[in-house]
Design a protein around this motif. Structure first.
Motif, PDB file in Angstrom:
ATOM      1  N   MET A 128      38.972  86.887  69.099  1.00  0.00           N
ATOM      2  CA  MET A 128      39.504  85.853  68.651  1.00  0.00           C
ATOM      3  C   MET A 128      39.489  85.491  67.944  1.00  0.00           C
ATOM      4  SD  MET A 128      35.708  83.511  67.085  1.00  0.00           S
ATOM      5  CE  MET A 128      34.930  83.361  69.010  1.00  0.00           C
ATOM      6  N   TRP A 160      42.043  83.002  64.832  1.00  0.00           N
ATOM      7  CA  TRP A 160      41.332  82.088  64.177  1.00  0.00           C
ATOM      8  C   TRP A 160      42.435  80.762  63.635  1.00  0.00           C
ATOM      9  CZ3 TRP A 160      36.314  79.270  63.298  1.00  0.00           C
ATOM     10  CH2 TRP A 160      35.624  79.646  63.853  1.00  0.00           C
ATOM     11  N   HIS A 210      34.452  76.106  65.645  1.00  0.00           N
ATOM     12  CA  HIS A 210      33.545  76.740  66.822  1.00  0.00           C
ATOM     13  C   HIS A 210      31.951  76.052  67.006  1.00  0.00           C
ATOM     14  CE1 HIS A 210      35.962  79.596  69.026  1.00  0.00           C
ATOM     15  NE2 HIS A 210      37.073  78.849  68.155  1.00  0.00           N
ATOM     16  N   LEU A 237      38.588  72.794  75.543  1.00  0.00           N
ATOM     17  CA  LEU A 237      37.551  73.093  75.127  1.00  0.00           C
ATOM     18  C   LEU A 237      35.622  72.586  76.995  1.00  0.00           C
ATOM     19  CD1 LEU A 237      36.874  71.301  72.403  1.00  0.00           C
ATOM     20  CD2 LEU A 237      37.099  73.441  72.558  1.00  0.00           C
ATOM     21  N   SER A 241      36.257  76.017  77.989  1.00  0.00           N
ATOM     22  CA  SER A 241      35.570  77.473  77.621  1.00  0.00           C
ATOM     23  C   SER A 241      33.730  76.900  77.992  1.00  0.00           C
ATOM     24  CB  SER A 241      35.876  77.262  76.247  1.00  0.00           C
ATOM     25  OG  SER A 241      34.757  76.453  75.304  1.00  0.00           O
ATOM     26  N   ASP A 279      28.813  83.366  64.522  1.00  0.00           N
ATOM     27  CA  ASP A 279      29.851  81.874  63.144  1.00  0.00           C
ATOM     28  C   ASP A 279      29.783  83.125  62.183  1.00  0.00           C
ATOM     29  OD1 ASP A 279      28.793  80.400  65.414  1.00  0.00           O
ATOM     30  OD2 ASP A 279      26.603  80.195  64.180  1.00  0.00           O
TER      31      ASP A 279
END
Length: 711
Positions: free
Chosen positions: A1, A3, A29, A62, A65, A607
């Motif tokens: 992922m 960022w 996210h 989005l 996803s 997270d």
């Protein structure tokens, strides 16, 4: 992922379609992100705002996803592509078409994306074009596309797909080669099983050799799949590929390692016994496995005997080298300093070409220091510096040369210049910090480590970064990160690097700025001590989040930055092999434990990549470590190796002066970690402390509190 460190607030001059709060939800996210964007798009469409294309692009990605491919396609196809982002619009239209079952439509969109794509997108778009063409039954068109794609960005998926295209176009030999590559190079990938099944279904079937089965077994073990490694070995046995005694021994060695990994120690020992009967390369490695297991289990006396046995029995093989080195190291750890001196002297004589020779010389000198044989230690350290001038051990050797003179009774006029030399040659090191403290104790003022603090330059943003900014403004943070990385990889000189790095810093891309600086500005920063080069090595990254979390938890922000620099080099997307995540490299179990202490909901592992949460948890944890251990050396050691191990070391060797205590931390990784973090802490304090006097580094080790954080 991926960022990105970019946030909407950095672009105050841009008229963003998305609200800043919406962009922040996307960047982190958050679960509500897709809903927020869709609501903004609906409102934008109602009033026919000019930025609907940009909003639709974000909404489409989005929604895609979340698995709603048909809806994503509808959104993207009913809105125009935003200016400068046409290639990305085409790419995501292709994704939506592909996952909604229209391979031909996907191929058309991916083809458009390839034609318009910047270098950061082109390889991805080309790979997807090849896959879409293949899925659409157009193998002849897919084949050349996949040939290029697999060469550009090799992956299990591309090799597998290229194999299918090669089969369809008559290139069976090339297809078999690709399938073997997937099977052997990507053993843990799901496509590896499919590739193996295809090879075995051919007529005649393509079977793996014994060496290939062994290679797969080792790859599976490295990937944490020891049970599958055992199955791989069983297959080789069932097919009667293991024929000779040397082959049986090699299989037994790999089997033993897999059995240990699955907790079947008794069976593993039987396999090791068989391996030890094999030829020297296998038998010596089997003996080394046994010795290392004893070492990891803290059975030091047993490990010492086994290591010495390796040195005696297998001197011509790598295991003998390792055994001789660790026999000396275990003597040193056990306080048998005379024995350690002899062991490392023997190691140097018996293994003159060892890759550990400089390290062996250092540990021999350390044993001499512990014996208070200061002149002999100094002589050994001088040999290390002379024989290995490029070794990373030179700064500590120079520090201990000065320290051994001081301990031997030399005056400040003799030792002072030597400590000053350490500061000159290694200004950003732990040994520069120690040398400064020793000079102050001698009544001398240390020379400035860096004459000026880091200096941020105001530069015009390079044209190469405009696309990254446009992607960020559109909320496509992963694509923006890919674009920045692509542009950064093409910087080739320090002259190019300096303005580029400062543009990245102004954009909040601290990780990429640090990476470019480490590649091209090291000499300027630490040789010339240029403040504008130092800025990328010691940024106040994510300053608002760090300072808020530090204030809330009563911990220095400088310590947070020092840990962050060592853990992730300011890259929020980093994940380690141990599943540590984000800027402060927090593993999910630790994140859960911190959340419980803070009476917060258990975080989803994903997270932990969010900078705000990661920094907040890291700062809380550091504050607890400082409360328990009261010294940055111990807190850093605990952050890396855990509070239990650190408390044990402090109890066993806390009577040593701080410099010797650090040198005798048993874990090599933790020794290096502590040295860098504490050096960086003091540099951050010096750079950003507003001229305030720096607190001295306490050169005694405090006793940790029994109570306090223990995870």
């Amino acid at each position: 992922m991926k960022w990105s460190g970019l946030v909407a607030g950095l672009f105050s001059g841009a008229a963003l379609a998305q609200a800043p709060a919406t962009l922040e939800a996307v960047r982190l996210h958050r679960p509500e992100a897709a809903t927020l964007v869709r609501e903004e798009l609906k409102a934008c469409d109602a009033r026919k705002c000019p930025d609907s294309g940009r909003l639709a692009l974000l909404a489409g990605t989005l929604v895609l996803s979340e698995g709603e491919a048909a809806e994503a396609r509808r959104i993207l196809e009913t809105h125009p592509p935003p200016a400068a982002l046409e290639a990305f619009h085409a790419y995501y239209r292709g994704q939506a078409a592909f996952y909604s079952g229209d391979a031909a439509g996907a191929a058309a969109a991916f083809s458009e994306a390839v034609q318009k794509a910047p270098p950061s997108l082109e390889p991805r778009a080309r790979a997807r074009l090849g896959e879409a063409l293949l899925k659409a039954g157009k193998a002849a068109k897919a084949a050349p596309v996949l040939e290029t794609a697999a060469s550009q960005t090799p992956s299990a998926e591309l090799f597998y797909e290229r194999a299918q295209a090669r089969f369809a176009t008559g290139n069976a030999a090339g297809a078999k080669e690709d399938l073997r590559t997937v099977v052997l190079r990507y053993a843990t990938h799901p496509y590896a099983d499919e590739a193996l099944a295809q090879l075995e279904a051919l007529k005649p079937p393509v079977r793996l050799t014994l060496s290939e089965h062994l290679r797969r077994a080792r790859e599976l073990m490295e990937g944490g799949q020891a049970s599958r490694a055992l199955t791989e070995l069983d297959t080789a046995q069932e097919r009667k590929l293991v024929k000779s005694a040397p082959e049986r021994a090699e299989v037994a060695l790999v089997r033993a390692q897999a059995l240990f990994a699955t907790g079947k120690a008794e069976e593993a020992e039987k396999s090791l016994a068989e391996a030890r009967k094999g030829p020297p390369p296998v038998a010596s490695e089997a003996a080394l496995v046994t010795a290392r297991r004893a070492l990891r289990a803290n059975e030091n006396e047993k490990a010492r005997a086994l290591m010495a046995g390796l040195d005696k029995a297998w001197a011509k093989w790598p295991a003998g080298n390792e055994g001789a080195f660790f026999a000396g190291w275990l003597d040193l750890q056990g306080g048998r300093f005379e024995d350690a001196v002899k062991a490392f002297a023997s190691f140097e004589q018996r293994y003159p070409r060892s890759r550990r020779r400089d390290e062996g010389m250092w540990f021999r000198a350390l044993a001499l220091l512990r014996l208070e044989k200061y002149s002999e230690a100094r002589e050994q350290l001088g040999r290390l510096v002379d024989n290995f001038p490029r070794s990373s051990l030179v700064p500590q050797a120079r520090y201990w040369m000065a320290r051994s003179q001081e301990l031997g009774g030399a005056s400040a006029d003799v030792t002072g210049p030597e400590y000053e030399a350490v500061i000159r040659i290694a200004p950003a090191s732990f040994y520069s910090l120690l040398a400064g403290e020793r000079l102050r104790a001698l009544g001398r003022t240390p020379p400035p480590v860096f004459p000026e603090p880091p200096k941020r330059l105001t530069v015009q943003r390079p044209q190469e970064l405009e696309l990254a900014v446009a992607l960020t403004e559109a909320g496509l943070f992963p694509d923006a990160s890919e674009e920045v990385e692509s542009r950064a990889s093409r910087i080739r000189s320090s002259e190019q690097a300096l303005p580029f790095v400062h543009a990245l810093l102004s954009m909040g891309e601290y990780g990429y700025a640090h990476a470019v600086a480490a590649r091209l500005l090291w000499g300027r920063a630490f040789g010339e001590r240029a403040p504008e080069a130092l800025a990328a090595f010691y940024p106040k990254a994510f300053a608002s989040a760090v300072e808020a979390a530090a204030t809330r938890n009563e911990v220095e922000p400088y310590l947070v930055w020092a840990i962050m620099r060592r853990e992730s080099a300011f890259r929020p997307e980093v994940a380690s092999a141990a599943d540590a995540r984000g800027l402060m490299q927090i593993i999910p179990p630790t994140g859960t434990a911190i959340a419980e202490k803070l009476a917060e909901p258990r975080p989803n592992p994903a997270d932990l990549f969010a900078p705000d949460l990661n920094i907040r948890y890291g700062a809380w944890y550091l504050s607890q470590l400082m409360k328990r251990f009261s010294h940055p050396v111990l807190a850093a050691a605990a952050y890396n190796a855990g509070p239990k191990a650190t408390a044990k070391w402090a109890q066993e060797k806390g009577s040593l002066p701080l410099d010797l205590f650090v040198e005798e931390i048993p874990f090599r990784e933790t020794r290096g970690y502590v040295k860098q973090v504490v050096a960086d802490l003091y540099l951050y304090r010096a750079f950003y402390g507003g001229g305030a006097a720096l607190p001295p580094l306490a050169l005694t080790v405090p006793s940790p509190s029994v109570e306090g954080v223990n995870f």
